[in-house]
Design an enzyme around this catalytic site. Sequence first.
Site, short mmCIF file in Angstrom:
data_model
loop_
_atom_site.label_atom_id
_atom_site.label_comp_id
_atom_site.label_asym_id
_atom_site.label_seq_id
_atom_site.Cartn_x
_atom_site.Cartn_y
_atom_site.Cartn_z
N LYS A 87 0.86 -1.16 -0.10
CA LYS A 87 0.07 0.06 0.00
C LYS A 87 1.01 1.15 0.02
O LYS A 87 1.69 1.39 0.83
CB LYS A 87 -0.97 -0.12 1.31
CG LYS A 87 -2.24 0.54 1.20
CD LYS A 87 -3.12 0.42 2.26
CE LYS A 87 -4.24 1.18 2.30
NZ LYS A 87 -5.09 0.81 3.60
O1 G3P Z 1 -9.78 2.10 4.17
C1 G3P Z 1 -9.42 3.13 4.59
C2 G3P Z 1 -9.98 3.37 5.49
O2 G3P Z 1 -9.12 2.73 6.66
C3 G3P Z 1 -10.36 4.86 6.09
O3 G3P Z 1 -11.52 4.63 6.69
O4 G3P Z 1 -13.27 5.12 8.46
O5 G3P Z 1 -11.06 5.88 8.95
O6 G3P Z 1 -12.14 6.85 6.93
P1 G3P Z 1 -11.94 5.60 7.96
#
Ligand code: G3P
Length: 218
Positions: A87
């Site tokens: 990543k």
């Molecule tokens: O896949 C990306 C993720 O981990 C971010 O998610 O919910 O922190 O915006 P969030």
Amino acid sequence: MKFFIDTANLDQIKEAQELGVLDGVTTNPSLMAKEGITGRDNILKHYVAICDLVDGDVSAEVNSTDLEGMIEEGEELAALHDQIVVKIPMIKDGIKALKYFSDKGIRTNCTLVFSVGQALLAAKAGATYVSPFIGRLDDISTDGLGLISDIRLVYDNYAFETQILAASVRHTMHVIDCAKLGADVMTGPLSAIEGLLKHPLTDSGLEKFLADYNKGNQ
Ligand code: G3P
């Protein structure tokens, strides 16, 4: 459509795997820290533990921001397990790293994508997956799903093979809308996947079927 779970929690990953519909896992440094997994060695071990639990792709994030560091870290991550996808953040050296890994046949996931232009660059550089963060766009009154739709259009215009991995999915309607818009993959919490199961007519219908079946068994 592939379903990835977005967590570093092994119990949740195991539960999703046992459901039989899991295609992979995404993590990030914040999700690791949330599970108390800190320090390079522990993080690397945790990636291997995740790979041992699931059959599909497991995204593992580099933490360098310069090309040399990203290459060194990415090669180390890729060597950990053949399910690892490296990543890489959407920054200038990240684009160079995507191209480097693509040329070497190492799979990549370009993360922190918030615009069509960024997604176009990631595809040009040969990313395997591009991760637009739809929930975080919604958080700032910007149309996260609209971005999925725009990237789909651009990628289809030129038959780019980079897969659209809808990330920062927060709930079940995000999953359904991403499926309608043609996202190749979604990654979200287990609750967003399990929400797909739910319908009150299923519950009441099953209750009635079981009650009628049991009439003959009393
Ligand atoms: O896949 C990306 C993720 O981990 C971010 O998610 O919910 O922190 O915006 P969030």
